[in-house]
Design a protein around this motif. Structure first.
Motif, PDB file in Angstrom:
ATOM      1  N   THR A 162       5.057  15.659   7.752  1.00 27.91           N
ATOM      2  CA  THR A 162       5.901  14.733   8.528  1.00 27.91           C
ATOM      3  C   THR A 162       5.398  14.610   9.905  1.00 27.91           C
ATOM      4  O   THR A 162       5.387  13.670  10.705  1.00 27.91           O
ATOM      5  N   GLY A 163       4.924  15.820  10.231  1.00 29.35           N
ATOM      6  CA  GLY A 163       4.591  15.903  11.908  1.00 29.35           C
ATOM      7  C   GLY A 163       3.250  15.148  12.265  1.00 29.35           C
ATOM      8  O   GLY A 163       2.469  15.191  11.171  1.00 29.35           O
ATOM      9  N   GLY A 164       3.110  14.483  13.206  1.00 27.39           N
ATOM     10  CA  GLY A 164       1.916  13.727  13.253  1.00 27.39           C
ATOM     11  C   GLY A 164       0.760  14.777  13.670  1.00 27.39           C
ATOM     12  O   GLY A 164       0.822  15.863  13.680  1.00 27.39           O
ATOM     13  N   GLY A 165      -0.651  14.174  13.574  1.00 28.02           N
ATOM     14  CA  GLY A 165      -1.730  14.752  13.781  1.00 28.02           C
ATOM     15  C   GLY A 165      -2.603  14.972  12.710  1.00 28.02           C
ATOM     16  O   GLY A 165      -3.512  15.760  12.553  1.00 28.02           O
ATOM     17  N   GLN A 166      -2.027  14.417  11.623  1.00 25.96           N
ATOM     18  CA  GLN A 166      -2.775  14.309  10.196  1.00 25.96           C
ATOM     19  C   GLN A 166      -2.973  12.765   9.868  1.00 25.96           C
ATOM     20  O   GLN A 166      -1.858  12.198   9.697  1.00 25.96           O
ATOM     21  N   PRO A 167      -4.238  12.394   9.511  1.00 27.64           N
ATOM     22  CA  PRO A 167      -4.470  10.915   8.961  1.00 27.64           C
ATOM     23  C   PRO A 167      -3.564  10.786   7.751  1.00 27.64           C
ATOM     24  O   PRO A 167      -3.518  11.785   6.855  1.00 27.64           O
ATOM     25  N   GLN A 168      -3.127   9.533   7.563  1.00 31.35           N
ATOM     26  CA  GLN A 168      -2.543   9.129   6.125  1.00 31.35           C
ATOM     27  C   GLN A 168      -3.680   8.596   5.278  1.00 31.35           C
ATOM     28  O   GLN A 168      -4.662   8.089   5.971  1.00 31.35           O
ATOM     29  N   HIS A 169      -3.688   8.847   3.856  1.00 33.38           N
ATOM     30  CA  HIS A 169      -4.600   8.341   3.029  1.00 33.38           C
ATOM     31  C   HIS A 169      -4.002   7.215   2.068  1.00 33.38           C
ATOM     32  O   HIS A 169      -2.919   7.621   1.693  1.00 33.38           O
ATOM     33  N   PHE A 170      -4.606   6.298   2.130  1.00 27.52           N
ATOM     34  CA  PHE A 170      -4.172   5.090   1.440  1.00 27.52           C
ATOM     35  C   PHE A 170      -4.639   4.905  -0.067  1.00 27.52           C
ATOM     36  O   PHE A 170      -5.860   5.174  -0.176  1.00 27.52           O
ATOM     37  N   GLY A 171      -3.859   4.042  -0.801  1.00 27.74           N
ATOM     38  CA  GLY A 171      -4.110   3.796  -2.184  1.00 27.74           C
ATOM     39  C   GLY A 171      -5.082   2.298  -1.876  1.00 27.74           C
ATOM     40  O   GLY A 171      -4.995   1.886  -0.679  1.00 27.74           O
ATOM     41  N   SER A 183       0.408  11.840   3.572  1.00 28.90           N
ATOM     42  CA  SER A 183      -0.101  12.793   4.526  1.00 28.90           C
ATOM     43  C   SER A 183       0.354  14.275   4.237  1.00 28.90           C
ATOM     44  O   SER A 183       1.530  14.362   3.541  1.00 28.90           O
ATOM     45  N   PHE A 221       0.860  -1.124   0.184  1.00 28.34           N
ATOM     46  CA  PHE A 221      -0.039  -0.044  -0.035  1.00 28.34           C
ATOM     47  C   PHE A 221       0.886   1.257  -0.016  1.00 28.34           C
ATOM     48  O   PHE A 221       1.690   1.258   0.771  1.00 28.34           O
TER      49      PHE A 221
END
Lengths: 114, 114
Positions: B97-106, B94, B90
């Protein structure tokens, strides 16, 4: 909903009931947590997130609860529908301050009985 | 208008071959990732790139080489494929690089080694 052995833990619920999926996370320093839903043949889809300075957050039909004392995260789905059937993953940011690296839990399969 | 798209969706090949998987995101995100999901559905980070620069490189054999021609693309090249490379890969992105935002996946590339 924690992983045991070789198989995904499964939660079966009746349509219309509430579902609770649990997750134990590993790192007490983790500052950000996400729940993802993965349907068959698809990638993980963002559901809801929560920062470590909160203990509860609500979305549409979903609520995430965070208990930092016991390093436990739960996802509550209200009025579960057949379309909620999927594998659910919790993820924590284990990258540390200013960094971002998601570590995923082992997943729980939710089956909704119509 | 798919946000994170991977090609191909399925890849069946012989052991020892070299293959590439492509990933593109149209979300304007700075950071992209590659994950491997095994047969038990366990998702593990492999690489992370921020603005074409490698920032995470987990313990992955050096037969795997990510390449980021620009911040919207992160391709994965695999040399000398082995049976254990069979998995779903996958790509994700995002905003930073800093946390606090969701990652979006293929939706993943299912790699099968014969």
């Amino acid at each position: 909903g924690e992983s045991v052995g070789l198989h995904l833990p499964t939660l079966s619920v009746q349509e219309g009931d509430n579902s609770i999926i649990n997750c134990a996370y590993s790192n007490s320093a983790s500052d950000y947590f996400i729940w993802y839903k993965q349907e068959s043949g698809k990638g993980p889809q963002f559901i809801i997130d929560i920062r470590s300075n909160m203990d509860k957050r609500q979305g549409q039909r979903v609520t995430v609860l965070l208990n930092k004392t016991v390093k436990h995260l739960s996802l509550q789905i209200a009025a579960t529908q057949p379309g909620d059937s999927a594998v659910y993953f919790c993820a924590e940011n284990t990258g540390g301050a200013g960094s971002y690296q998601l570590t995923f839990g082992k997943g729980t399969k939710l089956s909704v009985i119509p | 208008d798919t946000a994170v798209s991977q090609t191909p969706k399925y890849l069946v090949t012989q052991m020892g071959n070299d293959k590439s998987i492509k990933c593109e995101q149209n979300l304007g995100h700075d950071t992209m990732y590659w994950y491997k999901q095994d047969s038990k559905k366990f998702l593990k980070i492999m690489f992370s790139y921020n603005n074409k620069e490698l920032i995470i490189n987990e313990t992955v054999p050096n037969r795997f080489s990510p390449k980021s021609p620009d911040k919207a693309h992160l391709n994965l090249h695999i040399n000398s494929l082995e049976l254990g490379d069979s998995a779903v890969y996958f790509c994700a992105s995002s905003p930073r690089t800093g946390g606090g935002q969701p990652q979006h996946f293929g939706d993943g590339t299912r790699l099968s080694i014969l």
